[in-house]
Design an enzyme around this catalytic site. Structure first.
Site, mmCIF file in Angstrom:
data_model
loop_
_atom_site.group_PDB
_atom_site.id
_atom_site.type_symbol
_atom_site.label_atom_id
_atom_site.label_comp_id
_atom_site.label_asym_id
_atom_site.label_seq_id
_atom_site.Cartn_x
_atom_site.Cartn_y
_atom_site.Cartn_z
ATOM 1 C CE LYS A 229 1.966 -30.821 -1.158
ATOM 2 N NZ LYS A 229 1.631 -31.818 -0.112
ATOM 3 N NE ARG B 150 1.615 -35.492 -1.527
ATOM 4 C CZ ARG B 150 2.830 -35.176 -1.956
ATOM 5 N NH1 ARG B 150 3.073 -35.059 -3.247
ATOM 6 N NH2 ARG B 150 3.796 -34.931 -1.088
ATOM 7 N N GLY C 260 4.113 -31.526 7.121
ATOM 8 C CA GLY C 260 3.671 -32.600 7.996
ATOM 9 C C GLY C 260 2.494 -32.274 8.886
ATOM 10 C CG MET D 133 -2.925 -29.450 7.280
ATOM 11 S SD MET D 133 -3.658 -28.219 6.203
ATOM 12 C CE MET D 133 -2.283 -27.820 5.143
ATOM 13 N NE ARG E 220 8.191 -27.962 0.691
ATOM 14 C CZ ARG E 220 7.611 -28.763 1.568
ATOM 15 N NH1 ARG E 220 6.315 -28.675 1.791
ATOM 16 N NH2 ARG E 220 8.311 -29.646 2.246
ATOM 17 C CG HIS F 279 8.057 -33.934 11.012
ATOM 18 N ND1 HIS F 279 8.257 -33.696 12.357
ATOM 19 C CD2 HIS F 279 6.935 -33.269 10.673
ATOM 20 C CE1 HIS F 279 7.288 -32.930 12.810
ATOM 21 N NE2 HIS F 279 6.472 -32.654 11.812
ATOM 22 C CB SER G 263 9.708 9.662 21.451
ATOM 23 O OG SER G 263 10.196 8.334 21.420
ATOM 24 C CB CYS H 84 11.743 5.331 22.623
ATOM 25 S SG CYS H 84 10.502 6.129 23.667
ATOM 26 C CE1 TYR I 67 13.552 8.165 17.769
ATOM 27 C CE2 TYR I 67 13.168 10.206 16.545
ATOM 28 C CZ TYR I 67 13.175 9.499 17.742
ATOM 29 O OH TYR I 67 12.810 10.122 18.914
#
Length: 915
Positions: free
Chosen positions: A39, A108, A117, A119, A352, A468, A799, A867, A887
């Site tokens: 903010k 704030r 919402g 804090m 934001r 909210h 693997s 895997c 992979y």
């Protein structure tokens, strides 16, 4: 824009003398989120852009960390705040809380990452019994002044002094009832004066002190309260849910107040530069006349669509549209904006990069590419594998017979079905008992977070897309319908009344569609997602909304496939799964678990093999299994023709192929008591007792099984080789790889490899076929990882079996610990996420990295893959890219996610290298 050369780089160490804890909004920029919070950094950025931002200053996250660590604010902080407050007062031409024309400020929170919402915020600081009179005279509006004062006492009492917020709400409701009005804007100045008196009595009774009249004391206490709100239960829960680090702290923004509650020519709103639910361009947001910002996000008053502001205040509307375009072009992304209009003057309170739904994320990313604002590499960073997974969830069948009972705002998409519950406690309780629930509220507040997490979806009768419930649900990818006004929600009686008088009691099934906003009674059947249909080749891009989404997904996946280095294979054990995986983009099979081929009708043959007393019995069992195994592989190699297929030889512990010891004991006992023949059962029981293991996962399994039971692995190798030869004879292109499981020492692998090579040579000679079958191993034991350099001498590929590697590194039995204590570990913050879900980089990951380096030091062309379940986990895929695997392999439905994240990992890596 100011250069800010004197600003410390966020996160870097500075000398004690150089530490600066407070920055004016004219300092800083959007890149200093570590220091100024999101903010504060964005307020500075908007100020630098010349946008109308009320003057103010930001207290850094570093100050918060000192406060949270020591329990006291930094020694220099008070003087720095005083200096910045003096500068603010001089700029504004008034002093904080002065009696005649008071300066008022808001305090704030503002962490690096958005936590909507979670804090605390306190507005109207500086009002007192004296200054409220001056504010009334200055504004020429007595009602406005007393409304602002009652808001301050209410917010300060709840946030700073810990007074139960329901007490203030009940007093406000009582005032409205006494006046016979339904909304607080209908209360007059005299009513609000009485309410202030009542609120102050509540503070005195509940907090044991008077509401502070000193404006500086109000501000200092509010700053401390915002610092403290970083560690509230709801904030910590939200951070765990969103995987936000706990050590960042929050900045505090002290901003001169502008007032949206000064009458009909004032108001407050939240705007989005694009629709956060769909990604479509247009005018999206909510506006509320004669209100302060908390009224909008709390959802306690129903707003009007932002587009109506053009009729209410054309000048402010036009200015806002221009600012929104400026911000979107500047940030190159969807922006979420909070604004206030004070008697026709527009003020920007926050911007934001906005949270969005999964579908919106894909659409917006491709739109911005088309507009030339971002490139393909950046587009990949604007979406995630988790969002793609959301898009693959089923949706409601529109052709089903359903009873629609309401419609609200489509706040966050998805098809959610569950039992209606009316508070968070019940949602959590029922969810833990295995019930699927829908959390139904008039509006949610931050205290509902645990219930929102537990629920399948959220339904509210108030609020809009910026409430909210909507913002938090979108951030979590949770289905949400807001503002369904026709539904009468009674949380005290735990029921909801729908049009026509039908009552939905707690526990009744309901369905909500977050894409359309529709609410249904009962369970609505679901159909496959259009994104899944696209991956399966059953849907193509076109003109409608679903087709637009498919087109966006198609383009992003094309970006990812062009960028990625990691190949993506599938964990598949039969031709059907292999074909599906191939449609989803699999580039081979990384794990074929042959044990799945021995279940069902073949179990008896394996049982006979394991329990064979003589070589003849064993050979007969193997001879019966060989053609069945060969046919399995013929089908698999055909389905994956031209692509690698890694076949893991039999791995599971013996008990999975033997009768249950308890059940067999009962059968023998019953036969004895009835004097019935039971020689076979008795012989079987004796064998099961002989082979019984206390901990079979660490017992006779994997390579150990192949070494102890002669002919088992050679039979499987022969079946693989003969199947490959048959496919070659049919002009196919089989690319089989043989994987030896649970190897802990190179000697085990050498013995099995020698036998396998001999069998392969025999098949080549018998069929006249040249077979190139790679032989490798799974790295799933710590010792294997630590001795990988030796093991690589006998292996052509590794693997990583990260499921077992995680179990053996941590000493966890997965089937037991996840149900017994993992919940407590997650709640206490010992885990940010289960190590079986996302790879433990520090422990398991360190062993993987060590094995990669040691293996390739011995054999530079060693092929490396994974895997375990982590192969389809987004965060883990990035790790596997970083350590240099070739992979990843995962279940068929996770292949698109792995492809996307492999592309994102390569794009991020290239960006880091470039920087």
């Amino acid at each position: 824009m100011s250069e800010n050369k004197d600003l410390p780089v966020a996160g870097t160490a500075t000398s004690v003398e150089a530490v600066k804890f407070v920055y004016d909004f004219t300092e800083g920029n959007k890149d200093l989120k570590d220091l100024l919070g999101g903010k504060g950094a964005n307020l500075a950025e908007m100020t630098n852009l010349g946008l109308p931002v009320p003057p103010g200053f930001t207290i850094t996250t570093e100050a918060c960390k000192v406060y949270l660590d020591s329990g006291e604010e930094p020694a220099a902080l008070r003087d720095e705040v005083s200096a910045h407050l003096d500068a603010l007062q001089e700029k504004m031409g008034k002093k904080l809380g002065q009696a005649d024309d008071p300066l008022l400020v808001s305090v704030r929170s503002g962490a690096k990452f958005s936590m909507p919402g979670m804090m605390d915020t306190v507005l109207n600081i500086g009002l007192s019994d004296k200054s409220v009179q001056g504010l009334a005279r200055q504004a020429g509006d007595e009602r406005f002044a007393w409304d602002s004062y009652r808001r301050l006492i209410q917010m300060f009492g709840k946030t700073v002094l810990g007074v139960d917020g329901d007490l203030f709400e009940e007093a406000l409701e009582a005032a409205k009832e006494a006046k016979k009005v339904t909304v607080d804007t209908e209360l007059e100045a005299a009513d609000l004066k009485k309410l202030v008196t009542r609120f102050k009595k509540i503070v005195k009774s509940e907090a044991g002190r008077d509401f502070p009249q000193d404006p500086r004391e109000q501000m200092d206490l509010a700053i401390h309260a915002v610092f403290d709100s970083w560690n509230t239960d709801r904030a910590k829960l939200y951070r765990r849910q969103e995987r936000i680090p706990h050590d960042l702290g929050t900045a505090v923004n002290v901003c001169s107040m502008v007032f949206g509650n000064l009458g009909p020519d004032s108001g407050t709103g939240v705007a989005f530069t694009r629709d956060p639910a769909s990604g479509h361009q247009g005018v999206y947001g909510d506006y509320l006349q004669n209100a302060q910002g908390e009224d909008v996000v709390a959802g306690i008053r129903n707003t009007v669509p932002l587009a109506e502001l053009e009729t209410i205040d054309k000048k402010s509307y036009d200015q806002l549209m221009q600012i929104m375009e400026t911000l979107e072009n500047h940030y190159r992304d969807l922006c979420d904006i909070e604004f206030t209009i004070e008697r026709g003057q527009l003020w920007m309170l926050q911007t934001r990069v906005g949270k969005r739904t999964a579908g919106a994320a894909f659409r917006i990313a491709t739109q911005l590419v088309d507009q030339g604002l971002i490139d393909e590499a950046e587009a990949l960073q604007r979406v995630t594998g988790a969002q793609l997974a959301q898009l693959m969830f089923p949706r409601f069948d529109e052709d089903a017979k359903v009873r629609q009972v309401g419609r609200g705002i489509a706040a966050s998409p998805g098809a959610a079905v569950g039992k209606a519950v009316f508070d968070s406690y019940t949602a959590v309780k029922w969810s833990r008992s295995g019930e699927k629930v829908i959390l139904v509220r008039r509006e949610t507040n931050p205290d509902d977070l645990d219930g929102m997490i537990a629920a399948e979806g959220i339904l509210t009768s108030r609020g809009g897309k910026t409430s909210h419930a909507a913002v938090v649900a979108r951030g979590m990818g949770k289905t949400c319908v807001c503002g369904a006004e026709e539904l009468e929600v009674d949380t005290k009686r735990r029921r909801m009344t729908v049009p026509g008088g039908h009552v939905v009691e707690e526990g009744d099934l309901i369905s909500i569609d977050g894409s359309s906003g529709k609410v249904y009674l009962g369970e609505v059947p679901v159909v496959p997602s259009p994104v899944v249909e696209y991956f399966e080749g059953r849907m193509h891009a076109g003109a409608n909304d679903a087709d637009e989404l498919v087109e966006a997904v198609h383009r992003i996946m094309a970006f990812a496939d062009r960028k990625r280095r990691l190949r993506v294979r599938a964990n598949a054990d039969n031709a059907e799964d292999a074909l599906r995986a191939r449609r989803f983009g699999a580039q081979g099979i990384g794990l074929c678990r042959t044990e799945h081929m021995f279940l069902g009708d073949r179990r008896e043959l394996v049982e006979r093999l394991i329990l064979a007393d003589t070589e003849t019995e064993r050979e007969e069992s193997l001879a019966a299994l060989l053609p069945l195994q060969k046919q399995d592989f013929v089908e698999l190699f055909s389905a994956m023709d031209g692509l690698p297929v890694t076949v893991r030889l039999l791995d599971p512990p013996l008990h999975e192929f033997l009768p249950d010891i308890t059940e067999l004991s009962v059968r023998v006992a019953l036969a004895e008591s009835r004097q019935e023949p039971h020689e076979n059962e008795l012989r079987l029981l004796q064998a099961v007792h002989r082979l019984h293991e206390q901990n079979p996962m660490l017992g006779l399994r994997g390579v150990r099984l192949g070494l102890v039971i002669p002919g088992l692995f050679t039979m499987q190798v022969r079946a693989i080789a003969e199947a490959a030869a048959e496919r070659k004879a049919a002009k196919g292109d089989p690319r089989a790889e043989i994987m030896i499981p649970l190897v802990g020492t190179v000697q085990e692998l050498e013995i099995v490899r020698e036998e396998a090579d001999q069998v392969i040579a025999e098949v080549q000679k018998a069929t006249g076929t040249d077979l190139k079958l790679a032989i490798g191993t799974m790295i799933e034991l710590p010792r294997a990882a630590l001795t990988a350099g030796q093991i690589a001498e006998a292996a052509e590929f590794f693997s990583f079996g990260t499921n077992d590697l995680t179990q053996t590194v941590w000493g966890f039995s997965r089937d037991d610990v996840e149900a017994s204590f993992f919940t407590a570990y997650l709640e206490k913050g010992i885990f940010g996420v289960s190590p079986f879900e996302t790879i433990d980089r520090d422990g398991v990951g360190s062993l993987v990295k060590l094995a990669v380096e040691a293996g390739r030091a011995t054999r530079p062309d060693l092929k490396l893959g994974v895997c375990g379940e982590h192969g389809g986990d987004p965060e883990s895929v990035h790790f596997f890219h970083e350590v240099g695997l070739d992979y990843v392999s995962c279940s068929p439905f996770r292949i698109p996610v792995a492809r996307l994240e492999a592309g994102r990992a390569a794009s991020q890596s290239a960006g880091s290298d470039h920087r």
